[in-house]
Design a protein around this motif. Structure first.
Motif, PDB file in Angstrom:
ATOM      1  N   UNK A   4      -0.174  20.896  -8.939  1.00  0.00           N
ATOM      2  CA  UNK A   4       0.760  21.940  -8.496  1.00  0.00           C
ATOM      3  C   UNK A   4       0.288  23.347  -8.819  1.00  0.00           C
ATOM      4  N   UNK A   6      -1.284  25.303  -7.057  1.00  0.00           N
ATOM      5  CA  UNK A   6      -1.211  26.202  -5.898  1.00  0.00           C
ATOM      6  C   UNK A   6       0.222  26.578  -5.522  1.00  0.00           C
ATOM      7  N   UNK A   7       1.203  26.027  -6.224  1.00  0.00           N
ATOM      8  CA  UNK A   7       2.572  26.481  -5.983  1.00  0.00           C
ATOM      9  C   UNK A   7       2.713  27.824  -6.702  1.00  0.00           C
ATOM     10  N   UNK A   8       2.065  28.811  -6.129  1.00  0.00           N
ATOM     11  CA  UNK A   8       1.997  30.137  -6.738  1.00  0.00           C
ATOM     12  C   UNK A   8       1.729  31.156  -5.644  1.00  0.00           C
ATOM     13  N   UNK A   9       1.861  32.430  -5.998  1.00  0.00           N
ATOM     14  CA  UNK A   9       1.544  33.485  -5.042  1.00  0.00           C
ATOM     15  C   UNK A   9       0.042  33.717  -4.997  1.00  0.00           C
ATOM     16  N   UNK A  10      -0.445  33.946  -3.799  1.00  0.00           N
ATOM     17  CA  UNK A  10      -1.877  34.217  -3.638  1.00  0.00           C
ATOM     18  C   UNK A  10      -2.352  35.320  -4.581  1.00  0.00           C
ATOM     19  N   UNK A 123       4.074  33.015 -11.469  1.00  0.00           N
ATOM     20  CA  UNK A 123       4.986  32.634 -10.386  1.00  0.00           C
ATOM     21  C   UNK A 123       5.768  31.375 -10.731  1.00  0.00           C
ATOM     22  N   UNK A 124       5.031  30.372 -11.234  1.00  0.00           N
ATOM     23  CA  UNK A 124       5.699  29.094 -11.477  1.00  0.00           C
ATOM     24  C   UNK A 124       6.639  29.173 -12.684  1.00  0.00           C
TER      25      UNK A 124
ATOM     26  N   UNK B 157       8.594  32.548  -6.367  1.00  0.00           N
ATOM     27  CA  UNK B 157       9.129  32.600  -7.739  1.00  0.00           C
ATOM     28  C   UNK B 157      10.649  32.524  -7.771  1.00  0.00           C
ATOM     29  N   UNK B 181       3.323  34.162   0.770  1.00  0.00           N
ATOM     30  CA  UNK B 181       2.469  34.350  -0.401  1.00  0.00           C
ATOM     31  C   UNK B 181       2.131  33.019  -1.060  1.00  0.00           C
ATOM     32  N   UNK B 182       2.804  31.935  -0.652  1.00  0.00           N
ATOM     33  CA  UNK B 182       2.662  30.650  -1.368  1.00  0.00           C
ATOM     34  C   UNK B 182       1.399  29.907  -0.943  1.00  0.00           C
ATOM     35  N   UNK B 183       0.484  29.762  -1.888  1.00  0.00           N
ATOM     36  CA  UNK B 183      -0.824  29.186  -1.581  1.00  0.00           C
ATOM     37  C   UNK B 183      -0.696  27.729  -1.126  1.00  0.00           C
ATOM     38  N   UNK B 184       0.192  26.985  -1.768  1.00  0.00           N
ATOM     39  CA  UNK B 184       0.368  25.573  -1.433  1.00  0.00           C
ATOM     40  C   UNK B 184       0.755  25.389   0.042  1.00  0.00           C
TER      41      UNK B 184
END
Lengths: 486, 486
Positions: A4, A6-10, A123-124, B157, B181-184
């Motif tokens: 997980x 990549x569950x974040x902002x670029x 972010x997470x 977020x 913005x979410x990479x996933x």
């Protein structure tokens, strides 16, 4: 929780590369995670989400397929991708335990770690603490409103997809509700699950009576009947009474409850109570649902509603009245070459200006009663005297309150040290108990649903002065820049 | 999506046992899933969530550990538990494709299946369609408001935990936004992802200029600078211009954009635009974020804000202004021993009285322009004439509109037949295109953000009369019951 990452902002990943490019990987950053305000017009929050934060930090990992995807973006070099592949958190984390009462600007979580690591978590961490804290807080308000009556979480269908349905119900329970309709939550967390029938059950039979009778036969020990499908007082309640007399009493059983799901719940519950009592069914509970929130529950009770249990759906699991907690994660200081450099973010909006430095929160309790008197946020190296302390309002500094005869407690616990977990996450039951204890230590005036009395949450004088100095320094730097430009 | 059969309300399982006990497993039920109202004060919804519904229905399974847990509740017998263990959906499902415009009371999804099966799907079907539809609809309103400017989803977020963060961004894109913005989401769905830097990036350097310079060096081709950390017009924009001149122009590159994240975005964007233009940086985009929603975007544009791209966080992913879509799943008919028995639920609240029977929705399009003229919901066996049709307002029946020169289209597609998937779920890109086409066929008056013109969504006369008959029948049955009781 797996991978997980990549569950974040670029931008966390672009900043990570930028920091790496500019030799900032050795710098140690301290970030505070906090909410800017109390939700629902209340005066407190119940901090929640640390359980999943611990799982996340332990398991965060960029998988091969993550790296492969990032490569396709053509903005990251191979060295940086390799550093992501080897990502492991090696820093320190402090937090308030789940269930702790907290207020605006008070860090629920603090991270001290190499800059890139601390940044990549942002972010997470916000995602994992905002909704849980909001939901636990909401739940605690429902419980306050219900004044000892039961409150159940009924929002699975209304939740924003699966995580909120399952975890949201868990945090509602942490905040104080008595059970949930969500079966998965019962399975995963061992909590009380509840539920009986929908309108479709009633409609699927030729008559309401037949539907009630069938249900009573299948569930003689937990027979709660939904009475509003056709007409609550003319059809539903009379049929429930008939089932009690004709089906359950001959078996030595009772109708456990009736459920109202529409109409005026105060009026209907009073009428239904009388009808049930007149039929000798004083023990039959009345349960109510339908768009309930804390204010409505309080109003219903004030109007003498005869309701023993409240089922709350969308207004709990979706926090409909205040659907977002404004949690932020702000840089407070950088350690570089052994030197500490405090950091501040100014803002046109004064409330958004950050409080620099690495800080602790202390709570004062009345030695006699155990009640909370106020909190102070102080720089880590400050010593809080144990005999006398003056709380100073951070904006109106003439407003002061002198405390004596108190116990003082630091709110944070250390959760990770050099990347190793050093804190055992309490069970849901323990965190629920902690939240209940915390709420019990808060004067009722602070728990008023609307217009609560202000609870003292102040900054120590050294911290206040430190923030002022930093603001002035930054403003001077801007003035210099403007002069240069002219 | 795996198993997940227990992400449901307990009452689905108790009803399932009750139906089984009372020999109702052979009855075939038809349920409609629909929303009772349009969200955000608008006049339409973009239906979404069918992609995951298909996955769910195909994969639903009670695992051994699920069964083991259910056994511990001591309310289910072994035969019933065994039937759950063997659960497989064998019914039919119809739905409108993701991206279809739909209105209140119009079924987005219809299930026809053995009663127990249809019942057991309820909670999750609502959970899987409500939030997606709400979010796609919200996104489409943002895109309408932005009048051709870019709109990005920035809410990871703020989302209620993981599923909403990832799936929510996907449905926002389906509804029309240009990226996330979410990479996933980029990884899973191949969509455009965006992002640059946070305030912490700026603060981690000694000066804003050094921070901008470092970023420009790391990302010369995608250099968007956040200019509001200290002072937008006095520090941020001048530093961005200096970086353009001193760092990027010598490399033959440009500052791609600046981002405003606080203050008055109309005022600041106009001032910043002028400063950039005066510096010969007409191509540098201005991006804005900070609590934006559709109304604010519309207002900013009306005030002449010079913003090229809007980033929307909590007010999209959390649908903050209208955080719940009131989706319901209602029993419409039962087939028993070859006979169809229509079903209705009355309510004190007239809007909650259901429309009985198995129904289709038809949409009329102007033959010349292709614009949507109105919808009619009709009983399945009705034939809709292709030359002339009179739309009748379901409440004020004197309000009628005669249609000629139209094409008419049925909105539902068959998705499952006897438990087998017979519909290929379109790609995200296709559903996004479908939503855009649907919106293009809707007159702008219906897309007005507030106080939109009413779009005709009527019931056919046979359906209206059928509902009336059913209401009278039920009311008479209640009267008889009341008389008996006297």
């Amino acid at each position: 929780m797996k991978a997980e990452a990549l569950v974040t902002d670029l931008y966390q990943l672009t900043m990570g590369k930028g920091y790496t490019d500019h030799n900032k990987t050795e710098e140690i950053a301290s970030f505070d995670l906090f909410s800017r305000k109390n939700p629902f017009g209340g005066e407190y929050m119940i901090s929640a989400g640390l359980d999943k934060v611990v799982e996340f930090i332990k398991s965060i990992k960029f998988t091969d397929s993550d790296i492969e995807y990032l490569r396709t973006l053509n903005i990251f070099d191979e060295d940086y991708l390799e550093s992501l592949r080897n990502f492991k958190f090696t820093g320190d984390v402090w937090a308030v335990p789940d269930g702790t009462i907290i207020g605006p600007n008070q860090p629920m979580l603090k991270v001290r770690a190499p800059l890139v690591q601390a940044q990549l978590l942002e972010t997470r961490l916000i995602n994992l603490m905002g909704y849980p804290t909001l939901t636990a807080t909401n739940a605690s308000r429902l419980v306050t409103a219900a004044q000892g009556r039961l409150v159940f979480e009924f929002g699975t269908r209304r939740a924003p997809l699966k995580s909120a349905a399952v975890e949201g119900a868990k945090y509602a329970i942490m905040g104080g509700v008595d059970g949930t309709s969500c079966v998965q939550v019962g399975k995963e967390y061992g909590v009380n699950i509840v539920g009986t029938m929908a309108h479709s059950w009633i409609e699927s039979f030729d008559t309401e009576y037949e539907a009630f009778k069938a249900y009573a036969e299948s569930f003689p020990d937990s027979c709660v009947l939904l009475v509003d499908t056709y007409d609550t007082l003319k059809s539903g309640v009379p049929n429930a009474i008939r089932v009690a007399k004709e089906v359950l009493e001959p078996m030595g059983k009772k109708v456990k409850g009736i459920r109202l799901d529409s109409g005026d719940l105060a009026y209907l519950s009073k009428k239904a109570r009388k009808m049930l009592n007149d039929a000798g069914m004083k023990e039959t509970m009345i349960m109510a649902s339908n768009g309930l929130n804390a204010i409505t529950i309080q109003d219903l009770i004030a109007q003498g509603a005869q309701i023993d249990a409240f089922g709350v759906g969308e207004k709990l699991i979706n926090n409909k009245e205040d659907a977002v907690l404004s949690v932020v994660y702000k840089l407070m200081q950088i350690e570089k070459d052994g030197k500490i450099i405090p950091k501040i973010k100014l803002s046109e909006n004064a409330a958004k200006t950050t409080i620099p430095g690495s800080k602790s929160i202390y709570r004062f309790y009345d030695k006699e009663t155990g009640m909370a008197l106020g909190d102070v946020m102080a720089l880590d190296d400050e010593v809080i005297p144990t005999d006398k302390y003056t709380l100073v309002d951070p904006i109106h500094t003439y407003k002061q309150k002198e405390l004596t005869n108190y116990n003082v407690k630091s709110l944070h616990v250390k959760v990770f040290e050099n990347g190793e977990q050093v804190y055992e996450v309490p069970s849901l039951e323990e965190s629920k108990k902690h939240a209940a204890d915390e709420l019990a230590s808060l004067y009722v005036e602070h728990k008023r649903l609307k217009n609560p009395a202000k609870y003292y949450r102040d900054l120590s004088l050294p911290l206040l002065n430190f923030q002022k100095e930093m603001i002035e320094k930054k403003q001077n730097a801007i003035k210099t820049l403007v002069k240069k430009a002219k």
